[in-house]
Write an enzyme that holds these catalytic residues in place. Structure first.
Site, mmCIF file in Angstrom:
data_model
loop_
_atom_site.group_PDB
_atom_site.id
_atom_site.type_symbol
_atom_site.label_atom_id
_atom_site.label_comp_id
_atom_site.label_asym_id
_atom_site.label_seq_id
_atom_site.Cartn_x
_atom_site.Cartn_y
_atom_site.Cartn_z
ATOM 1 N N LYS A 54 0.937 -1.484 -0.106
ATOM 2 C CA LYS A 54 -0.123 -0.110 0.069
ATOM 3 C C LYS A 54 0.818 1.072 -0.169
ATOM 4 C CE LYS A 54 -1.718 2.408 3.435
ATOM 5 N NZ LYS A 54 -2.147 3.130 4.449
ATOM 6 N N ASP A 86 -13.210 15.436 -2.788
ATOM 7 C CA ASP A 86 -13.535 16.847 -2.955
ATOM 8 C C ASP A 86 -14.670 16.847 -4.075
ATOM 9 O OD1 ASP A 86 -12.704 19.483 -4.131
ATOM 10 O OD2 ASP A 86 -10.594 18.843 -3.829
ATOM 11 N N THR A 140 -10.411 3.937 10.566
ATOM 12 C CA THR A 140 -10.365 3.144 11.749
ATOM 13 C C THR A 140 -10.224 3.501 12.920
ATOM 14 O OG1 THR A 140 -8.182 2.295 11.058
ATOM 15 C CG2 THR A 140 -10.039 0.857 10.625
ATOM 16 N N ARG A 231 2.436 -1.124 10.851
ATOM 17 C CA ARG A 231 3.307 -1.136 11.817
ATOM 18 C C ARG A 231 3.684 -2.509 12.402
ATOM 19 N NH1 ARG A 231 0.378 4.166 14.785
ATOM 20 N NH2 ARG A 231 -1.366 3.411 13.401
#
Length: 254
Positions: A54, A86, A140, A231
Site C-alpha cells: 500500500k 473533493d 479505523t 506497523r
C-alpha cells in the site's frame, strides 16, 4: 506473475489453492514510511514473502508518483490509498490521472457523496485495465467519541452501513471498513464485493491510534477480501518474520 485484484477471495466458490499462498495473495503491507528509500528497503526485506504493498499519503506526498515504479518493476501489486474527497469534477480528474500509475486498487471517500462516487466510477470507464475503485466508509481511528465530535448522530457501525448502502447505489463494488463492520458490509454488498480491511493487529500487538481493530484470522472469517497491515510488520525488528507469522495466522482461516 503476481495476481491482480482477486474477483472474490472471500466467496465460498473461490478456486481451491494452498492456504499459505491464499494468505500471501491477500496480505497488503502498508508502506507508511517517510521516503522512497525507506519504502524500497522494506519492500526488499519482504521480497518473496509479500506481493501487495500500500502506498498512502505520507509516502506519496514525500516521494511523488514515481515511487510506484520500482515497486511495480519488481512484479508487485500496489494499493494506492489516497482517499480522494473533493467536488465530483476534481475527484474524477484525480482518479483518471491516478489510474495511469499502475496501481491495482485505489480509494475515494464515500462521505464525498453519491455524485462524487459516480463521477469517480465514470472516470474509469474509458481506462484500459482500470484499477479497482474502493469507497472508504469510516477511518479505523474513528470511535463513537470521534464521530460525535464531528457532529454525527450515528455511531460508527450505523454510519458505515449508511455509507456502504449509498456507495452501492452509486455503483461501487469495493469498500474499506474496519474489522468490526466486515460481516455487515459483506452481507450488504454480497460475495463478489472487494472488502479491503485495515486496523489489523495480531494478538498482543499495540493498537496505536487504531480504535476498531481485530486479529487477521478473525477478520478473514468475517468476510474480508484483503488485510492491510502496517506497523506490526514495518516496525518489527525482522519484518519478514513478522509478515510470515501474520500469514501463518491468516492461513488458519482459509
Amino acid at each position: 506473475m503476481v495476481p491482480s485484484v482477486l474477483p472474490s477471495p472471500a466467496a465460498n466458490g473461490a478456486p481451491d489453492i494452498d492456504p499459505g499462498e491464499a494468505a500471501r495473495r491477500r496480505l497488503i503491507v502498508a508502506l507508511d514510511v517517510p521516503d522512497a528509500s525507506s519504502a524500497l528497503h522494506l519492500v526488499g526485506r519482504l521480497e518473496g514473502t509479500c506481493t501487495w504493498f500500500k502506498v498512502g499519503l505520507e509516502l506519496f506526498v514525500a516521494a511523488g508518483p514515481r515511487v510506484l515504479e520500482p515497486i511495480l518493476a519488481r512484479g508487485h501489486s500496489i494499493f494506492l490509498d489516497l482517499k480522494f474527497h473533493d467536488i465530483p469534477n476534481t475527484v474524477a480528474g484525480a482518479v483518471r490521472s491516478a489510474s495511469q500509475l499502475g496501481a491495482r486498487m485505489m480509494t475515494v471517500h464515500a462521505s464525498g457523496g453519491p455524485a462524487m462516487l459516480a463521477a469517480a466510477r465514470k472516470a474509469l470507464e474509458s481506462v484500459t485495465n482500470p484499477p479497482q475503485l474502493l469507497a472508504v466508509t469510516m477511518l479505523t481511528s474513528m470511535d463513537a467519541e470521534q464521530t460525535a465530535a464531528v457532529g454525527l448522530q450515528r455511531g460508527p457501525s450505523d454510519q458505515v452501513n449508511l455509507l456502504a448502502r449509498m456507495a452501492l447505489d452509486a455503483g461501487m463494488r469495493g469498500f474499506v471498513c474496519s474489522p468490526q463492520e466486515v460481516a455487515a458490509v459483506r452481507a450488504l454488498a454480497g460475495p463478489e464485493a472487494t472488502l479491503v480491511i485495515p486496523g489489523i493487529r495480531p494478538a498482543g500487538s499495540d493498537a496505536g491510534d487504531q480504535k476498531r481493530i481485530a486479529t487477521p484470522a478473525e477478520t478473514l472469517r468475517m468476510g474480508a477480501s484483503y488485510l492491510v497491515v502496517g506497523r506490526p510488520i514495518a516496525q518489527a525488528a525482522d519484518p519478514a518474520a513478522a509478515a510470515a507469522a501474520i500469514l501463518k495466522e491468516m492461513a488458519t482461516a482459509l
